[in-house]
Design an enzyme around this catalytic site. Sequence first.
Site, mmCIF file in Angstrom:
data_model
loop_
_atom_site.group_PDB
_atom_site.id
_atom_site.type_symbol
_atom_site.label_atom_id
_atom_site.label_comp_id
_atom_site.label_asym_id
_atom_site.label_seq_id
_atom_site.Cartn_x
_atom_site.Cartn_y
_atom_site.Cartn_z
ATOM 1 N N LYS A 90 -10.192 15.590 38.076
ATOM 2 C CA LYS A 90 -9.943 16.666 39.040
ATOM 3 C C LYS A 90 -11.210 17.486 39.294
ATOM 4 O O LYS A 90 -11.556 17.775 40.443
ATOM 5 C CB LYS A 90 -8.795 17.554 38.534
ATOM 6 C CG LYS A 90 -7.464 16.815 38.416
ATOM 7 C CD LYS A 90 -6.329 17.731 38.015
ATOM 8 C CE LYS A 90 -6.420 18.203 36.587
ATOM 9 N NZ LYS A 90 -6.238 17.102 35.604
ATOM 10 N N THR A 91 -11.900 17.856 38.236
ATOM 11 C CA THR A 91 -13.141 18.617 38.401
ATOM 12 C C THR A 91 -14.209 17.770 39.080
ATOM 13 O O THR A 91 -14.967 18.265 39.930
ATOM 14 C CB THR A 91 -13.646 19.112 37.040
ATOM 15 O OG1 THR A 91 -12.616 19.877 36.394
ATOM 16 C CG2 THR A 91 -14.877 19.988 37.206
ATOM 17 N N ASP B 33 -9.582 25.900 38.215
ATOM 18 C CA ASP B 33 -8.914 25.030 37.257
ATOM 19 C C ASP B 33 -7.733 25.777 36.646
ATOM 20 O O ASP B 33 -7.735 27.006 36.591
ATOM 21 C CB ASP B 33 -9.900 24.617 36.165
ATOM 22 C CG ASP B 33 -9.448 23.389 35.389
ATOM 23 O OD1 ASP B 33 -8.466 22.741 35.819
ATOM 24 O OD2 ASP B 33 -10.060 23.079 34.358
ATOM 25 N N THR C 299 -2.399 20.886 35.518
ATOM 26 C CA THR C 299 -1.722 19.842 34.740
ATOM 27 C C THR C 299 -0.214 20.014 34.793
ATOM 28 O O THR C 299 0.514 19.133 34.353
ATOM 29 C CB THR C 299 -2.180 19.892 33.267
ATOM 30 O OG1 THR C 299 -1.942 21.205 32.738
ATOM 31 C CG2 THR C 299 -3.668 19.577 33.153
ATOM 32 N N ARG D 256 -12.329 10.503 30.923
ATOM 33 C CA ARG D 256 -13.015 11.427 30.018
ATOM 34 C C ARG D 256 -13.022 10.879 28.599
ATOM 35 O O ARG D 256 -14.018 10.989 27.875
ATOM 36 C CB ARG D 256 -12.332 12.792 30.039
ATOM 37 C CG ARG D 256 -13.011 13.824 29.127
ATOM 38 C CD ARG D 256 -12.232 15.116 29.112
ATOM 39 N NE ARG D 256 -12.225 15.733 30.435
ATOM 40 C CZ ARG D 256 -11.406 16.729 30.772
ATOM 41 N NH1 ARG D 256 -10.509 17.180 29.906
ATOM 42 N NH2 ARG D 256 -11.460 17.240 31.976
#
Length: 351
Positions: free
Chosen positions: A80-81, A125, A174, A233
Amino acid sequence: MMDESPSPLLFSSGTRDLTTPHSRPEDQAEEFFSLRPSSLREYIGQSETVETLEIAIAAAKKRGEPLEHVLLHGPPGLGKTTLAHIIAHEMGGRLTLTSGPALEKAGDLVGILTHLSEGDILFIDEIHRLPRMVEEFLYSAMEDFAIDFVFDKGVHARSHRFRLNRFVLVGATTRVGLLSAPLRDRFGLFRSLDFYEETDLVRIAARSADLLEIRLHPEGAQVLARRSRGTPRIVNRLLKRVRDYAQVRGDGHIYGKTVHEALALEGIDALGLTPLDRRYLRTIAEFYGGGPVGIEAIAATLQEESDTLVDVVEPYLLKTGLVVRTSAGRRLGAQAFSHLGSGLREVEGRK
């Protein structure tokens, strides 16, 4: 990754930094930033989301307008980032990053919004954790690109509307169900990120290994991908740990056997489960007879926060069927009993 404009200031309230300025990969010493793809063409996986963004960005640039506001949701670590960085790069705008918990007061948000230039991208975020008063300021900012101030009180109250430059809000969460309907409805693009396929994770591991100048053999990449919980990640984090092991205990090359040995030391088993994952499964099996059991009871037994279990542990366990969520609570799937009985022996034997 971004344009050549100078970095934005750090907005703060007291000693708290509320935003992180954007930066270019070539300016960063940390490998974390260098592993991010800088364009949609380089982005691996999430093909439908990438195609949607490609069309929306191309259309917005053709019209000479900022992109519509974007909401990205899904488990942690799925990109997402990274997509926020890419959107800023593709649109030629400046990226400012902050998070819901950091914006404690409406003034914190106002300070950021008033410093955004035309076409800038604001990334928030954990947007579901915005305080209610801060969220309400976002409504008019997103819809009308304006914020309203009220001076004085009672009969002397006066309202003033401050016009903002047209910006793009990229929100990440999330737990999309915790977003209020008024906020959710103001996003023009709404995309869900899902766990990655093993083939995409192999490609990500290979790309990261090239950037890090690591000799990663195909079987090593496959084992890494299989144990990465469908999350880029995690595959990048495990790659770095295996690199350390290969350089100290091996010849610097990463083979399938190297990955097995390194991840056994890390407590990562054949399904990619961590010690906390296995404690979670054992708690349901041993204390609650396989379930069903409520999340608060599991959290109390494990002495962990329920939010940690819901956001970090459960998504992958639910995706793979190791845990089933019912109206009565969580219960173990058939595969979980099999895994608890035999799948952990290699890891447990090393500890």
